[in-house]
Design a protein around this motif. Structure first.
Motif, PDB file in Angstrom:
ATOM      1  N   LEU A   1     -24.506   8.399 -16.571  1.00 48.91           N
ATOM      2  CA  LEU A   1     -24.217   8.024 -15.177  1.00 48.91           C
ATOM      3  C   LEU A   1     -22.884   8.578 -14.702  1.00 48.91           C
ATOM      4  CD1 LEU A   1     -25.412   4.338 -14.757  1.00 48.91           C
ATOM      5  CD2 LEU A   1     -26.338   6.421 -13.703  1.00 48.91           C
ATOM      6  N   ALA A   2     -21.919   8.674 -15.608  1.00 45.99           N
ATOM      7  CA  ALA A   2     -20.601   9.171 -15.216  1.00 45.99           C
ATOM      8  C   ALA A   2     -20.520  10.687 -15.347  1.00 45.99           C
ATOM      9  CB  ALA A   2     -19.518   8.523 -16.085  1.00 45.99           C
ATOM     10  N   GLY A   3     -21.625  11.327 -15.747  1.00 49.63           N
ATOM     11  CA  GLY A   3     -21.580  12.755 -16.043  1.00 49.63           C
ATOM     12  C   GLY A   3     -21.096  12.960 -17.473  1.00 49.63           C
ATOM     13  N   ASP A   4     -20.865  14.204 -17.815  1.00 47.25           N
ATOM     14  CA  ASP A   4     -20.429  14.550 -19.172  1.00 47.25           C
ATOM     15  C   ASP A   4     -18.943  14.179 -19.334  1.00 47.25           C
ATOM     16  OD1 ASP A   4     -19.805  15.757 -21.542  1.00 47.25           O
ATOM     17  OD2 ASP A   4     -20.550  17.749 -20.985  1.00 47.25           O
ATOM     18  N   PRO A   5     -18.606  13.374 -20.345  1.00 48.06           N
ATOM     19  CA  PRO A   5     -17.184  13.013 -20.521  1.00 48.06           C
ATOM     20  C   PRO A   5     -16.285  14.246 -20.685  1.00 48.06           C
ATOM     21  CG  PRO A   5     -18.595  11.745 -22.024  1.00 48.06           C
ATOM     22  CD  PRO A   5     -19.478  12.730 -21.334  1.00 48.06           C
ATOM     23  N   ALA A   6     -16.840  15.324 -21.235  1.00 50.14           N
ATOM     24  CA  ALA A   6     -16.022  16.545 -21.401  1.00 50.14           C
ATOM     25  C   ALA A   6     -15.600  17.078 -20.026  1.00 50.14           C
ATOM     26  CB  ALA A   6     -16.811  17.602 -22.162  1.00 50.14           C
ATOM     27  N   TYR A   7     -16.480  16.947 -19.035  1.00 52.57           N
ATOM     28  CA  TYR A   7     -16.143  17.385 -17.667  1.00 52.57           C
ATOM     29  C   TYR A   7     -15.009  16.522 -17.108  1.00 52.57           C
ATOM     30  CZ  TYR A   7     -16.601  17.822 -12.567  1.00 52.57           C
ATOM     31  OH  TYR A   7     -16.339  17.985 -11.216  1.00 52.57           O
ATOM     32  N   SER A   8     -15.137  15.200 -17.270  1.00 48.97           N
ATOM     33  CA  SER A   8     -14.054  14.324 -16.784  1.00 48.97           C
ATOM     34  C   SER A   8     -12.728  14.706 -17.441  1.00 48.97           C
ATOM     35  CB  SER A   8     -14.348  12.863 -17.119  1.00 48.97           C
ATOM     36  OG  SER A   8     -15.447  12.433 -16.368  1.00 48.97           O
ATOM     37  N   ASN A   9     -12.763  14.982 -18.734  1.00 52.09           N
ATOM     38  CA  ASN A   9     -11.518  15.283 -19.439  1.00 52.09           C
ATOM     39  C   ASN A   9     -10.855  16.561 -18.915  1.00 52.09           C
ATOM     40  OD1 ASN A   9     -11.648  12.993 -20.990  1.00 52.09           O
ATOM     41  ND2 ASN A   9     -12.665  14.007 -22.717  1.00 52.09           N
ATOM     42  N   VAL A  10     -11.651  17.618 -18.734  1.00 53.68           N
ATOM     43  CA  VAL A  10     -11.018  18.862 -18.265  1.00 53.68           C
ATOM     44  C   VAL A  10     -10.530  18.714 -16.826  1.00 53.68           C
ATOM     45  CG1 VAL A  10     -12.153  20.460 -19.870  1.00 53.68           C
ATOM     46  CG2 VAL A  10     -13.251  19.960 -17.648  1.00 53.68           C
ATOM     47  N   MET A  11     -11.253  17.942 -16.012  1.00 53.65           N
ATOM     48  CA  MET A  11     -10.829  17.771 -14.616  1.00 53.65           C
ATOM     49  C   MET A  11      -9.583  16.888 -14.514  1.00 53.65           C
ATOM     50  SD  MET A  11     -12.551  19.655 -12.665  1.00 53.65           S
ATOM     51  CE  MET A  11     -12.150  19.007 -11.042  1.00 53.65           C
ATOM     52  N   ILE A  12      -9.531  15.886 -15.364  1.00 56.84           N
ATOM     53  CA  ILE A  12      -8.338  15.030 -15.373  1.00 56.84           C
ATOM     54  C   ILE A  12      -7.123  15.876 -15.749  1.00 56.84           C
ATOM     55  CG2 ILE A  12      -7.205  13.161 -16.684  1.00 56.84           C
ATOM     56  CD1 ILE A  12     -10.002  11.744 -16.661  1.00 56.84           C
ATOM     57  N   GLU A  13      -7.316  16.726 -16.738  1.00 56.67           N
ATOM     58  CA  GLU A  13      -6.196  17.576 -17.169  1.00 56.67           C
ATOM     59  C   GLU A  13      -5.822  18.554 -16.049  1.00 56.67           C
ATOM     60  OE1 GLU A  13      -4.682  21.323 -18.929  1.00 56.67           O
ATOM     61  OE2 GLU A  13      -6.850  21.080 -18.740  1.00 56.67           O
ATOM     62  N   LEU A  14      -6.826  19.130 -15.374  1.00 56.08           N
ATOM     63  CA  LEU A  14      -6.552  20.124 -14.322  1.00 56.08           C
ATOM     64  C   LEU A  14      -5.801  19.486 -13.148  1.00 56.08           C
ATOM     65  CD1 LEU A  14      -7.162  23.098 -13.341  1.00 56.08           C
ATOM     66  CD2 LEU A  14      -9.093  22.116 -12.095  1.00 56.08           C
ATOM     67  N   ILE A  15      -6.229  18.310 -12.744  1.00 57.50           N
ATOM     68  CA  ILE A  15      -5.659  17.717 -11.528  1.00 57.50           C
ATOM     69  C   ILE A  15      -4.454  16.830 -11.863  1.00 57.50           C
ATOM     70  CG2 ILE A  15      -6.112  16.274  -9.493  1.00 57.50           C
ATOM     71  CD1 ILE A  15      -9.026  17.162  -9.586  1.00 57.50           C
ATOM     72  N   LEU A  16      -4.619  15.950 -12.842  1.00 62.96           N
ATOM     73  CA  LEU A  16      -3.546  14.968 -13.098  1.00 62.96           C
ATOM     74  C   LEU A  16      -2.558  15.411 -14.167  1.00 62.96           C
ATOM     75  CD1 LEU A  16      -5.499  11.581 -13.001  1.00 62.96           C
ATOM     76  CD2 LEU A  16      -4.550  12.913 -11.115  1.00 62.96           C
ATOM     77  N   GLY A  17      -2.924  16.430 -14.940  1.00 58.35           N
ATOM     78  CA  GLY A  17      -2.024  16.860 -16.024  1.00 58.35           C
ATOM     79  C   GLY A  17      -1.743  15.683 -16.950  1.00 58.35           C
ATOM     80  N   GLU A  18      -0.467  15.493 -17.264  1.00 60.20           N
ATOM     81  CA  GLU A  18      -0.079  14.409 -18.175  1.00 60.20           C
ATOM     82  C   GLU A  18       0.509  13.227 -17.399  1.00 60.20           C
ATOM     83  OE1 GLU A  18       0.026  14.790 -21.848  1.00 60.20           O
ATOM     84  OE2 GLU A  18      -1.415  16.337 -21.224  1.00 60.20           O
ATOM     85  N   SER A  19       0.222  13.195 -16.092  1.00 63.48           N
ATOM     86  CA  SER A  19       0.945  12.213 -15.259  1.00 63.48           C
ATOM     87  C   SER A  19       0.564  10.761 -15.538  1.00 63.48           C
ATOM     88  CB  SER A  19       0.720  12.538 -13.771  1.00 63.48           C
ATOM     89  OG  SER A  19      -0.636  12.422 -13.434  1.00 63.48           O
ATOM     90  N   VAL A  20      -0.620  10.528 -16.076  1.00 67.51           N
ATOM     91  CA  VAL A  20      -1.065   9.152 -16.350  1.00 67.51           C
ATOM     92  C   VAL A  20      -1.709   9.102 -17.729  1.00 67.51           C
ATOM     93  CG1 VAL A  20      -2.304   7.177 -15.346  1.00 67.51           C
ATOM     94  CG2 VAL A  20      -1.997   9.245 -13.992  1.00 67.51           C
ATOM     95  N   ALA A  21      -1.521   7.986 -18.434  1.00 67.02           N
ATOM     96  CA  ALA A  21      -2.163   7.821 -19.737  1.00 67.02           C
ATOM     97  C   ALA A  21      -3.682   7.825 -19.538  1.00 67.02           C
ATOM     98  CB  ALA A  21      -1.710   6.518 -20.386  1.00 67.02           C
ATOM     99  N   ARG A  22      -4.386   8.544 -20.405  1.00 66.88           N
ATOM    100  CA  ARG A  22      -5.846   8.702 -20.253  1.00 66.88           C
ATOM    101  C   ARG A  22      -6.563   7.356 -20.196  1.00 66.88           C
ATOM    102  NH1 ARG A  22     -10.132   8.960 -18.982  1.00 66.88           N
ATOM    103  NH2 ARG A  22     -11.861  10.353 -19.476  1.00 66.88           N
ATOM    104  N   GLU A  23      -6.058   6.378 -20.963  1.00 64.43           N
ATOM    105  CA  GLU A  23      -6.789   5.090 -21.014  1.00 64.43           C
ATOM    106  C   GLU A  23      -6.681   4.299 -19.701  1.00 64.43           C
ATOM    107  OE1 GLU A  23      -4.497   6.047 -23.198  1.00 64.43           O
ATOM    108  OE2 GLU A  23      -2.885   4.568 -23.365  1.00 64.43           O
TER     109      GLU A  23
END
Ligand code: LMR
Length: 393
Positions: free
Chosen positions: A68-90
């Motif tokens: 339902l959330a899509g592929d977690p690998a996609y979320s991970n690369v997009m989080i890195e692309l947009i948010l970088g290290e600005s927020v803890a992943r959890e």
């Protein structure tokens, strides 16, 4: 039953696309919908996208549902692309969505679930679909001053004054970079002031970022979003891959929700629930292309290089147009076009003069005088400059 339906208001950007298509004049110039075109007028498939698609075609062995959330690998690369290290992943909940518009829609629905009385403060002007979707989901929108029609920059004092009237729990919708429709953006000092105000008044930040890499560069364009997400308690970020990966029709977006006090698992479960209610599983192909590109250093470098070429070509067109207007108008009053960033500039004229340019010169820009800079090329810049000057803008 269906006879009860009344015609819905036309979307002005889409109506303009149709009008352009129907115009038989050979010299017409399309500066309407936000789609990148190269000097030959084509919206090419990027090299890295072609290669990723080739690999997917060769390697993919199932088209079964992903999640339902899509592929977690996609979320991970997009989080890195947009948010970088600005927020803890959890602290981040994320779902794939059908395009950036899908992310915006899901964000508004999430707001509605969490706080149906929240008002959503939108810039005046903003992308018209923001206001339209807010109305559709039943949330109240309130405009804050943004574009200064004199300087064609940001009316920052007006913006702060208006946002100062927001109530606790209200949402402030901001464009992460490359403001659509104006092209006028805040600098980082101003972003910090907005962050301070959000924190002072306990507001929720929502950022729509659809043009990362089209303004000052991939990393530069993410700085404001990262400043916000690293500094506020609650933030929603709607991201799009339509423009920077050139995969418009694949409908590839992401919604991220970040909270200091909520259980991330509960937020995630709500995002999944909203996907399930609205369309169930999000589209996968574009997300898989993006994941393939961002996970492979060589493909990623090639994509970033091509994106940079696109960005520089738009900047070059901005400079050429500002210069051409300086020569043809004998004044510096269009210098703002070279200062604006992203795909769009609002030249700040009336719908009547926009219509005059369309009728007399075949120039198609949105009635609020937004033009898509990427719709120009070296040959059409002087034609546009002449139309602007002749119309008396
Ligand atoms: C635009 O503003 O032109 C783009 O975001 C395309 C759209 O869907 O309106």
């Amino acid at each position: 039953m269906l006879s009860n339906l009344k015609a819905q208001p036309a979307d002005k950007i889409l109506a303009l696309m149709a009008a352009y298509r129907e115009d038989p004049r050979p010299g017409k110039v399309d500066l309407g919908v936000g789609v990148y075109k190269n000097a030959g007028g084509l919206t090419p498939v990027m090299r890295a996208v072609k290669e990723a698609e080739r690999r997917i075609l060769a390697e993919q062995d199932s088209k079964s549902y992903v999640g339902l959330a899509g592929d977690p690998a996609y979320s991970n690369v997009m989080i890195e692309l947009i948010l970088g290290e600005s927020v803890a992943r959890e602290r981040i909940a994320a779902v794939a969505t059908p395009g950036g518009t899908g992310a915006v829609r899901q964000a508004f629905e999430l707001i509605k679930l969490a706080n149906p009385n929240a008002k959503v403060h939108v810039s005046n002007p903003t992308w018209p679909n923001h206001v339209s979707i807010l109305k559709y989901v039943g949330l109240e929108s309130v405009a804050y001053r943004y574009f200064d029609s004199e300087s064609r920059g940001v009316d920052f004092a007006g913006m702060l004054e208006d946002l100062g009237k927001a109530s606790e729990g209200d949402v402030v919708l901001l464009h992460g970079c490359c403001h659509n429709p104006t092209g006028a953006n805040l600098n980082l000092t101003q972003w910090q002031q907005v962050v301070d105000l959000i924190n002072e008044k306990n507001l929720v930040a929502m950022i729509d970022i659809a043009y990362q890499g089209f303004g000052d560069g991939l990393e530069e364009d993410a700085k404001a979003v990262r400043l916000v997400t690293s500094s506020v308690a609650n933030a929603l970020v709607a991201g799009s891959c339509s423009k920077n990966f050139g995969i418009y029709r694949e409908r590839t977006g992401i919604l991220m929700a970040i909270s200091a006090d909520a259980e991330t698992s509960v937020v995630q479960q709500n995002l999944n629930y909203l996907n399930r209610q609205n369309f169930s599983f999000p589209p996968d192909h574009g997300a898989r292309v993006v994941t393939t590109i961002l996970s492979d250093p060589a493909l990623r470098a090639d994509w970033a290089a091509e994106l940079e070429e696109v960005r520089l070509s738009m900047l070059g067109l901005r400079e050429q147009l500002a210069e051409e207007l300086r020569e043809q108008s004998g004044s510096d009053r269009f210098g703002f076009i070279a200062q604006h960033r992203g795909m769009f500039s609002q030249i700040g004229t009336t719908p009547e003069l926009v219509e005059k340019m369309r009728a007399d010169s075949g120039i198609y820009m949105v009635s609020d005088s937004r033009m898509n800079i990427a719709g120009l090329n070296a040959q059409t810049v002087p034609i546009l400059a002449k139309a602007i000057v002749d119309a008396g803008v």
